[in-house]
Design a protein around this motif. Structure first.
Motif, PDB file in Angstrom:
ATOM      1  N   GLN A 102      -4.791  30.993 -24.850  1.00 17.33           N
ATOM      2  CA  GLN A 102      -3.512  30.655 -24.229  1.00 17.33           C
ATOM      3  C   GLN A 102      -3.591  29.337 -23.467  1.00 17.33           C
ATOM      4  O   GLN A 102      -2.676  28.506 -23.533  1.00 17.33           O
ATOM      5  CB  GLN A 102      -3.088  31.788 -23.289  1.00 17.33           C
ATOM      6  N   GLU A 103      -4.689  29.122 -22.767  1.00 17.47           N
ATOM      7  CA  GLU A 103      -4.865  27.866 -22.030  1.00 17.47           C
ATOM      8  C   GLU A 103      -4.915  26.679 -22.987  1.00 17.47           C
ATOM      9  O   GLU A 103      -4.345  25.616 -22.709  1.00 17.47           O
ATOM     10  CB  GLU A 103      -6.140  27.923 -21.186  1.00 17.47           C
ATOM     11  N   LEU A 104      -5.593  26.837 -24.105  1.00 10.93           N
ATOM     12  CA  LEU A 104      -5.689  25.745 -25.079  1.00 10.93           C
ATOM     13  C   LEU A 104      -4.329  25.417 -25.680  1.00 10.93           C
ATOM     14  O   LEU A 104      -3.994  24.237 -25.889  1.00 10.93           O
ATOM     15  CB  LEU A 104      -6.688  26.117 -26.178  1.00 10.93           C
ATOM     16  N   VAL A 105      -3.540  26.453 -25.962  1.00  8.91           N
ATOM     17  CA  VAL A 105      -2.199  26.231 -26.510  1.00  8.91           C
ATOM     18  C   VAL A 105      -1.331  25.496 -25.493  1.00  8.91           C
ATOM     19  O   VAL A 105      -0.607  24.542 -25.834  1.00  8.91           O
ATOM     20  CB  VAL A 105      -1.559  27.572 -26.905  1.00  8.91           C
ATOM     21  N   GLU A 109       0.378  21.736 -25.673  1.00  9.48           N
ATOM     22  CA  GLU A 109       1.800  21.481 -25.419  1.00  9.48           C
ATOM     23  C   GLU A 109       1.977  20.433 -24.317  1.00  9.48           C
ATOM     24  O   GLU A 109       2.850  19.565 -24.405  1.00  9.48           O
ATOM     25  CB  GLU A 109       2.490  22.786 -25.014  1.00  9.48           C
ATOM     26  N   TYR A 110       1.139  20.515 -23.296  1.00  9.97           N
ATOM     27  CA  TYR A 110       1.208  19.557 -22.182  1.00  9.97           C
ATOM     28  C   TYR A 110       0.948  18.138 -22.679  1.00  9.97           C
ATOM     29  O   TYR A 110       1.680  17.202 -22.334  1.00  9.97           O
ATOM     30  CB  TYR A 110       0.185  19.969 -21.129  1.00  9.97           C
ATOM     31  N   TRP A 111      -0.076  17.968 -23.488  1.00 13.73           N
ATOM     32  CA  TRP A 111      -0.401  16.629 -23.993  1.00 13.73           C
ATOM     33  C   TRP A 111       0.622  16.145 -25.033  1.00 13.73           C
ATOM     34  O   TRP A 111       1.005  14.984 -25.048  1.00 13.73           O
ATOM     35  CB  TRP A 111      -1.803  16.636 -24.591  1.00 13.73           C
ATOM     36  N   TYR A 112       1.045  17.068 -25.907  1.00 11.53           N
ATOM     37  CA  TYR A 112       1.971  16.695 -26.981  1.00 11.53           C
ATOM     38  C   TYR A 112       3.297  16.198 -26.413  1.00 11.53           C
ATOM     39  O   TYR A 112       3.897  15.231 -26.925  1.00 11.53           O
ATOM     40  CB  TYR A 112       2.203  17.895 -27.899  1.00 11.53           C
ATOM     41  N   ASN A 113       3.804  16.863 -25.352  1.00 16.52           N
ATOM     42  CA  ASN A 113       5.074  16.487 -24.754  1.00 16.52           C
ATOM     43  C   ASN A 113       4.934  15.384 -23.703  1.00 16.52           C
ATOM     44  O   ASN A 113       5.950  14.928 -23.162  1.00 16.52           O
ATOM     45  CB  ASN A 113       5.735  17.714 -24.111  1.00 16.52           C
ATOM     46  N   GLY A 114       3.709  14.980 -23.423  1.00 11.75           N
ATOM     47  CA  GLY A 114       3.495  13.914 -22.466  1.00 11.75           C
ATOM     48  C   GLY A 114       3.939  14.246 -21.059  1.00 11.75           C
ATOM     49  O   GLY A 114       4.429  13.375 -20.321  1.00 11.75           O
ATOM     50  N   GLN A 191       9.050  31.435 -33.038  1.00 15.20           N
ATOM     51  CA  GLN A 191       9.785  31.954 -31.887  1.00 15.20           C
ATOM     52  C   GLN A 191       9.238  31.370 -30.583  1.00 15.20           C
ATOM     53  O   GLN A 191       8.793  32.085 -29.692  1.00 15.20           O
ATOM     54  CB  GLN A 191       9.710  33.479 -31.850  1.00 15.20           C
ATOM     55  N   LYS A 192       9.253  30.080 -30.463  1.00 13.75           N
ATOM     56  CA  LYS A 192       8.773  29.422 -29.255  1.00 13.75           C
ATOM     57  C   LYS A 192       9.757  29.670 -28.109  1.00 13.75           C
ATOM     58  O   LYS A 192      10.958  29.662 -28.294  1.00 13.75           O
ATOM     59  CB  LYS A 192       8.600  27.922 -29.498  1.00 13.75           C
ATOM     60  N   HIS A 198       2.019  34.750 -28.095  1.00 14.40           N
ATOM     61  CA  HIS A 198       1.574  35.152 -29.431  1.00 14.40           C
ATOM     62  C   HIS A 198       0.182  34.604 -29.752  1.00 14.40           C
ATOM     63  O   HIS A 198      -0.642  35.295 -30.365  1.00 14.40           O
ATOM     64  CB  HIS A 198       2.580  34.677 -30.479  1.00 14.40           C
ATOM     65  N   MET A 199      -0.079  33.357 -29.363  1.00 12.70           N
ATOM     66  CA  MET A 199      -1.383  32.776 -29.668  1.00 12.70           C
ATOM     67  C   MET A 199      -2.495  33.444 -28.866  1.00 12.70           C
ATOM     68  O   MET A 199      -3.640  33.501 -29.313  1.00 12.70           O
ATOM     69  CB  MET A 199      -1.360  31.266 -29.397  1.00 12.70           C
ATOM     70  N   ALA A 200      -2.171  33.957 -27.698  1.00  6.68           N
ATOM     71  CA  ALA A 200      -3.159  34.715 -26.942  1.00  6.68           C
ATOM     72  C   ALA A 200      -3.520  35.998 -27.680  1.00  6.68           C
ATOM     73  O   ALA A 200      -4.687  36.398 -27.728  1.00  6.68           O
ATOM     74  CB  ALA A 200      -2.625  35.040 -25.548  1.00  6.68           C
ATOM     75  N   HIS A 201      -2.529  36.654 -28.279  1.00  6.11           N
ATOM     76  CA  HIS A 201      -2.795  37.855 -29.075  1.00  6.11           C
ATOM     77  C   HIS A 201      -3.743  37.525 -30.232  1.00  6.11           C
ATOM     78  O   HIS A 201      -4.722  38.239 -30.488  1.00  6.11           O
ATOM     79  CB  HIS A 201      -1.489  38.425 -29.631  1.00  6.11           C
ATOM     80  N   LEU A 202      -3.429  36.434 -30.926  1.00  7.01           N
ATOM     81  CA  LEU A 202      -4.280  36.027 -32.039  1.00  7.01           C
ATOM     82  C   LEU A 202      -5.657  35.608 -31.551  1.00  7.01           C
ATOM     83  O   LEU A 202      -6.659  35.839 -32.234  1.00  7.01           O
ATOM     84  CB  LEU A 202      -3.620  34.877 -32.795  1.00  7.01           C
ATOM     85  N   GLY A 203      -5.718  35.003 -30.362  1.00 11.98           N
ATOM     86  CA  GLY A 203      -7.008  34.621 -29.795  1.00 11.98           C
ATOM     87  C   GLY A 203      -7.872  35.837 -29.520  1.00 11.98           C
ATOM     88  O   GLY A 203      -9.079  35.821 -29.771  1.00 11.98           O
ATOM     89  N   GLY A 204      -7.261  36.905 -28.999  1.00 11.40           N
ATOM     90  CA  GLY A 204      -8.006  38.142 -28.772  1.00 11.40           C
ATOM     91  C   GLY A 204      -8.537  38.729 -30.062  1.00 11.40           C
ATOM     92  O   GLY A 204      -9.671  39.212 -30.119  1.00 11.40           O
ATOM     93  N   MET A 205      -7.727  38.689 -31.116  1.00 12.32           N
ATOM     94  CA  MET A 205      -8.167  39.198 -32.415  1.00 12.32           C
ATOM     95  C   MET A 205      -9.293  38.341 -32.984  1.00 12.32           C
ATOM     96  O   MET A 205     -10.260  38.867 -33.550  1.00 12.32           O
ATOM     97  CB  MET A 205      -6.988  39.246 -33.395  1.00 12.32           C
ATOM     98  N   LEU A 206      -9.171  37.020 -32.847  1.00 10.09           N
ATOM     99  CA  LEU A 206     -10.189  36.120 -33.389  1.00 10.09           C
ATOM    100  C   LEU A 206     -11.532  36.334 -32.695  1.00 10.09           C
ATOM    101  O   LEU A 206     -12.577  36.424 -33.364  1.00 10.09           O
ATOM    102  CB  LEU A 206      -9.739  34.667 -33.236  1.00 10.09           C
ATOM    103  N   VAL A 207     -11.519  36.410 -31.373  1.00 14.49           N
ATOM    104  CA  VAL A 207     -12.762  36.633 -30.640  1.00 14.49           C
ATOM    105  C   VAL A 207     -13.362  37.984 -31.016  1.00 14.49           C
ATOM    106  O   VAL A 207     -14.578  38.105 -31.214  1.00 14.49           O
ATOM    107  CB  VAL A 207     -12.512  36.555 -29.120  1.00 14.49           C
ATOM    108  N   GLY A 208     -12.507  39.009 -31.134  1.00 16.42           N
ATOM    109  CA  GLY A 208     -13.003  40.318 -31.556  1.00 16.42           C
ATOM    110  C   GLY A 208     -13.617  40.280 -32.939  1.00 16.42           C
ATOM    111  O   GLY A 208     -14.656  40.887 -33.193  1.00 16.42           O
TER     112      GLY A 208
END
Length: 315
Positions: A102-105, A109-114, A191-192, A198-208
């Motif tokens: 979630q932090e990486l996402v 977003e922070y860098w992309y939007n400047g 669905q932004k 959502h990416m945190a959910h996927l991050g949990g699955m990936l780490v698992g």
């Protein structure tokens, strides 16, 4: 009927107590999610411990209920399968991985939007300081750890059939997990701004997934299937063992050399030999039961087999 495994039970209790504490403190104008929710890493309210505490905070009773229902439904089975220490280590690691994702996402977003180039941002026609806006990026919930549990169930019992409302027919666990992952990925892309990480959910699955592959890789090198019993006399020792083993592995990959292994002899060596012999017997029994679960399902176990599965998982 066997009692609920202790780690699963305590996770349920802790999450409910944290939610009740949030309600109680809110009546006095104190928002605990501001202290313990996971803020954006560049925000002034971010604290390192939030990567751990955020997974015990929830934004509402529905959020809490569905997460804890999944922990109760799948967590107790995976705790009995993995053992207490390994299950706790897996749960917390998936939660931490989800937080990092979630932090990486958010950082992207922070860098992309400047956003770093602006002091204020317009929301609904109102200008607010950028620092206040970034502090609103706050993530709470055990969903990342829960999605890790769902993945582990699907990988351990891929052929187990499940009834999922409102589907009229049962589906296999492996398809259930794959479907959940696809839905989360599509939701993350389309669905932004829906307020769901959502990416945190996927991050949990990936780490698992990576953690399960690492454990299974060790099993294959030993020529055995299922989960190896790294368990010790209590949950804390087992948890420390898994953390140390993973840390040593990552350190070895970073340094591109094999980890150093200390070997001791004498009385401790003899006790370890006896310990390993007993663990080997327990492991053979555990693998036999797990094979039966994979072929016929958990419900087909005898009461004695369920008792043995529970007893072995407590060691």
């Amino acid at each position: 009927m066997n009692a609920m495994p202790p780690i699963t039970k305590n996770l349920l209790i802790i999450n409910v107590l944290c939610y009740l504490a949030t309600l109680a403190f809110s009546t006095h104008g104190i928002d605990l999610t501001e202290f313990f929710g996971l803020h954006f890493v560049l925000a002034s309210h971010f604290r390192p411990w939030q990567l751990f505490t955020y997974m015990f905070m929830h934004g509402g009773w529905q959020h809490l209920f569905f997460n804890m229902f999944a922990v109760w439904m799948f967590g107790r089975i995976m705790e009995q399968t993995m053992g207490q220490g390994r299950f706790l280590f897996y749960y917390l690691t998936c939660g931490l991985g989800a937080g990092v994702a979630q932090e990486l996402v958010q950082l992207t977003e922070y860098w992309y939007n400047g956003f770093g180039n602006y002091d204020h941002i317009s929301l609904g026609g109102t200008l607010i300081p950028m620092a206040d806006y970034l502090n609103q990026w706050n993530t709470v919930g055990a969903s990342g750890a829960v999605y890790g549990i769902l993945l582990s169930f699907g990988m351990t019992f891929p052929e187990e059939r499940m009834f999922i409302f409102p589907l009229p027919v049962p589906i296999k666990a492996k398809y259930f997990v794959i479907g959940y992952a696809v839905i989360e990925l599509l939701s993350a892309l389309s669905q932004k701004g829906d307020g769901i990480a959502h990416m945190a959910h996927l991050g949990g699955m990936l780490v698992g997934f990576l953690l399960l592959l690492y454990w299974r890789g060790g099993n294959n090198r030993n020529g055995r299937g299922g989960y190896r019993n790294y368990r010790r006399d209590n949950t804390w020792d087992s948890f420390r063992y898994h953390f140390s083993a993973l840390y040593s592995k990552l350190s070895a990959l970073w340094q591109k050399k094999e980890p150093h292994i200390d070997v001791t002899y004498g009385g401790q060596y003899n006790r370890e030999t006896i310990y390993r012999q007993q663990k080997k017997q327990d492991e053979e029994e555990l693998n036999r039961i797990l094979d039966k679960i994979k072929k016929s399902g958990y419900s087909q176990l005898t009461e004695e087999e369920k008792r043995r599965l529970f007893d072995i998982s407590k060691k």
